[in-house]
Design a protein around this motif. Structure first.
Motif, PDB file in Angstrom:
ATOM      1  N   GLU A 223       0.833  -1.206   0.000  1.00 29.28           N
ATOM      2  CA  GLU A 223       0.000   0.000   0.000  1.00 29.28           C
ATOM      3  C   GLU A 223       0.863   1.249   0.000  1.00 29.28           C
ATOM      4  O   GLU A 223       0.530   2.252  -0.658  1.00 29.28           O
ATOM      5  N   TYR A 224       1.959   1.200   0.715  1.00 29.46           N
ATOM      6  CA  TYR A 224       2.882   2.338   0.737  1.00 29.46           C
ATOM      7  C   TYR A 224       3.451   2.566  -0.664  1.00 29.46           C
ATOM      8  O   TYR A 224       3.509   3.704  -1.147  1.00 29.46           O
ATOM      9  N   LEU A 225       3.883   1.491  -1.332  1.00 26.71           N
ATOM     10  CA  LEU A 225       4.475   1.619  -2.658  1.00 26.71           C
ATOM     11  C   LEU A 225       3.445   2.099  -3.683  1.00 26.71           C
ATOM     12  O   LEU A 225       3.789   2.844  -4.610  1.00 26.71           O
ATOM     13  N   LYS A 226       2.207   1.699  -3.526  1.00 29.56           N
ATOM     14  CA  LYS A 226       1.159   2.122  -4.459  1.00 29.56           C
ATOM     15  C   LYS A 226       0.946   3.634  -4.412  1.00 29.56           C
ATOM     16  O   LYS A 226       0.444   4.230  -5.376  1.00 29.56           O
ATOM     17  N   LYS A 227       1.345   4.246  -3.313  1.00 27.52           N
ATOM     18  CA  LYS A 227       1.236   5.696  -3.190  1.00 27.52           C
ATOM     19  C   LYS A 227       2.447   6.414  -3.779  1.00 27.52           C
ATOM     20  O   LYS A 227       2.501   7.643  -3.774  1.00 27.52           O
ATOM     21  N   GLN A 228       3.426   5.642  -4.268  1.00 26.25           N
ATOM     22  CA  GLN A 228       4.668   6.224  -4.787  1.00 26.25           C
ATOM     23  C   GLN A 228       4.798   6.029  -6.296  1.00 26.25           C
ATOM     24  O   GLN A 228       5.905   5.985  -6.835  1.00 26.25           O
ATOM     25  N   MET A 229       3.690   5.909  -6.984  1.00 23.31           N
ATOM     26  CA  MET A 229       3.723   5.597  -8.413  1.00 23.31           C
ATOM     27  C   MET A 229       4.416   6.666  -9.253  1.00 23.31           C
ATOM     28  O   MET A 229       4.902   6.399 -10.347  1.00 23.31           O
ATOM     29  N   ASP A 230       4.451   7.888  -8.758  1.00 20.97           N
ATOM     30  CA  ASP A 230       5.109   8.974  -9.492  1.00 20.97           C
ATOM     31  C   ASP A 230       6.444   9.371  -8.855  1.00 20.97           C
ATOM     32  O   ASP A 230       7.043  10.376  -9.253  1.00 20.97           O
ATOM     33  N   TYR A 231       6.892   8.586  -7.913  1.00 13.63           N
ATOM     34  CA  TYR A 231       8.129   8.914  -7.191  1.00 13.63           C
ATOM     35  C   TYR A 231       9.357   8.665  -8.065  1.00 13.63           C
ATOM     36  O   TYR A 231       9.398   7.703  -8.838  1.00 13.63           O
ATOM     37  N   ARG A 232      10.342   9.536  -7.949  1.00 15.34           N
ATOM     38  CA  ARG A 232      11.642   9.340  -8.585  1.00 15.34           C
ATOM     39  C   ARG A 232      12.706   9.637  -7.543  1.00 15.34           C
ATOM     40  O   ARG A 232      12.733  10.719  -6.977  1.00 15.34           O
ATOM     41  N   ASP A 233      13.540   8.664  -7.278  1.00 16.29           N
ATOM     42  CA  ASP A 233      14.579   8.847  -6.271  1.00 16.29           C
ATOM     43  C   ASP A 233      15.582   9.887  -6.758  1.00 16.29           C
ATOM     44  O   ASP A 233      16.190   9.741  -7.820  1.00 16.29           O
ATOM     45  N   LYS A 234      15.746  10.933  -5.988  1.00 10.70           N
ATOM     46  CA  LYS A 234      16.599  12.052  -6.384  1.00 10.70           C
ATOM     47  C   LYS A 234      18.061  11.648  -6.489  1.00 10.70           C
ATOM     48  O   LYS A 234      18.793  12.143  -7.369  1.00 10.70           O
ATOM     49  N   TYR A 235      18.507  10.761  -5.625  1.00 12.41           N
ATOM     50  CA  TYR A 235      19.922  10.406  -5.577  1.00 12.41           C
ATOM     51  C   TYR A 235      20.238   9.077  -6.275  1.00 12.41           C
ATOM     52  O   TYR A 235      21.318   8.916  -6.838  1.00 12.41           O
ATOM     53  N   TYR A 236      19.305   8.145  -6.250  1.00 14.01           N
ATOM     54  CA  TYR A 236      19.538   6.826  -6.849  1.00 14.01           C
ATOM     55  C   TYR A 236      18.336   6.436  -7.716  1.00 14.01           C
ATOM     56  O   TYR A 236      17.666   5.442  -7.448  1.00 14.01           O
ATOM     57  N   PRO A 237      18.064   7.202  -8.778  1.00 15.72           N
ATOM     58  CA  PRO A 237      16.857   6.963  -9.566  1.00 15.72           C
ATOM     59  C   PRO A 237      16.776   5.580 -10.205  1.00 15.72           C
ATOM     60  O   PRO A 237      15.719   4.948 -10.185  1.00 15.72           O
TER      61      PRO A 237
END
Length: 331
Positions: free
Chosen positions: A248-262
């Motif tokens: 559920e946590y990951l489903k909320k990160q669908m547009d996330y891009r890791d700033k340091y380790y993309p």
């Protein structure tokens, strides 16, 4: 013709005899590969093939790190490339030759960090059943043994930067667990206790909302959560406490891009979602394909502060679930 990879790894002469008697080659599902995925992937492979050094490594930032070389080898294999007679057979073999030459005879350690060792071990594991090279069996056996020994000597039951480390973190621990699970999936005897101990450490880094922290439950991040979730999926523990919260946590990160380790994030996120919920993965994959299509350079590489080699291998592997040739991608 593209071939998938036989999920076979040697742990003893008996197991070797069983494998040599022959196993069927698993075929990917007959889902059509989107043209956009194939375009990005083939351009990326051409870049990696054209920039590889004669010794099997790559130039530039981190290009000669065994872990990065291992990821590059996996990128070729994940596309179903024939390691013996295909157009990229020489690239795969040179990469493996580099990894084998980096392994210490005394203890099986590959490189100078457990990050390097873990990804290099995974590359050896996924290569063993496809590449005709007598050196792979003993090298893989010794690499797995080092991971297990390092855990036995670690009071936290996990892993960190070196085999002698007394502390642990979720990124290094996750890397070793994936390597062990790939080995076990393919036939290498890995004690259940070792997997359970590793998962127990990972759980100690998971907060109540399902997010994983670096060395504790605090400071949860999407990249770390993807790593932790993948470990539970590959170990067939999706019913474990906290797994659904992590999804559920990951489903909320669908547009996330890791700033340091993309690309590190994308590499793990694609696998974590695929194994946890394929429909969620499909939605994320569509976005990832569009994103990568827009940032890929004309020469097929991807930009990043960790070097173009790592960036390109990571980006391609985040698309590899579209092909599903590697045993580690099997459900």
């Amino acid at each position: 013709m593209r071939k998938s990879i036989i999920a076979s790894i040697l742990a003893s002469s008996i197991l070797m005899a069983g494998i040599s008697s022959g196993q069927g080659i698993p075929r990917r599902q007959k889902d059509p590969i989107p043209a956009s995925v194939e375009t990005v992937y083939t351009k990326g492979l051409r870049y990696l093939a054209n920039t590889q050094n004669d010794d099997g490594s790559w130039s530039g930032t981190y290009g000669n790190y065994p872990g990065v070389v291992g990821l590059c080898v996996l990128a070729f294999l994940a596309h179903g490339e024939d390691a013996n007679h295909g157009p990229y057979a020489d690239n795969i073999r040179k990469g493996l030759d580099f990894l084998l030459k980096q392994q210490k005879e005394s203890n099986g350690y590959i490189g100078n960090s457990m990050y390097n060792h873990g990804f290099a071990t995974l590359a050896l594991a996924e290569s063993y059943g496809m590449v005709e090279d007598k050196r792979l069996a003993p090298a893989l056996k010794n690499a797995v043994k080092l991971i297990l020994t390092a855990q036995e000597n670690n009071p936290k039951g996990g892993w960190r930067y070196t085999p002698e480390s007394n502390d642990a973190d979720s990124t290094v621990a996750g890397c070793q667990l994936v390597a062990l699970l790939a080995a076990r999936n393919a036939g290498v005897p890995v004690p259940d206790a070792s997997i359970e101990k590793g998962l127990k450490y990972m759980a100690s880094c998971r907060g109540s909302n399902g997010a994983y922290g670096y060395t504790s439950r605090g400071g949860g991040k999407p990249t770390l959560t993807a790593i932790g979730s993948l470990c539970y999926s590959l170990s067939k523990n999706k019913d474990a406490k906290g797994f659904q919260e992590s999804l559920e946590y990951l489903k909320k990160q669908m547009d996330y891009r890791d700033k340091y380790y993309p690309y590190y994030f994308e590499y793990y996120m694609s696998q974590a979602l695929f194994h946890a919920d394929e429909e969620v993965w499909k939605a994320w994959n569509e976005k990832n394909v569009r994103y990568l299509s827009t940032i890929q350079a004309a020469d097929g590489s991807f930009p990043g502060n960790k070097g173009q080699t790592f960036s390109t291998a990571g980006a391609l592997l985040s698309l590899a679930l579209n092909y599903r040739f590697l045993p580690i991608y099997e459900k």
